[in-house]
Design a protein around this motif. Structure first.
Motif: not given
Length: 61
Positions: A43-49
């Motif tokens: 989820v954190a990576i998706a937000r950054e993506l």
């Protein structure tokens, strides 16, 4: 197939894309190394993506 798309992209987008890929991959590895649950890391990576995609979309031509 993906490499063919990268070749058609402008040089600035390719450079920004490569740096973004490296950053997101390193961030994910860091989350996992700190024993974060994979769903939390994803989820954190998706937000950054999402932010990274926006920055690519707004690059001047």
């Amino acid at each position: 197939m993906i490499q063919a798309r990268w070749q058609r992209a402008p040089a600035s987008a390719r450079a920004r894309g490569h740096l973004g890929n490296q950053r997101l991959n390193q961030r994910w590895k860091t989350f996992i190394a700190h024993h974060k649950r994979p769903v939390v890391a994803n989820v954190a990576i998706a937000r950054e993506l999402a932010g990274w995609c926006w920055s690519l979309a707004t690059l001047p031509d």
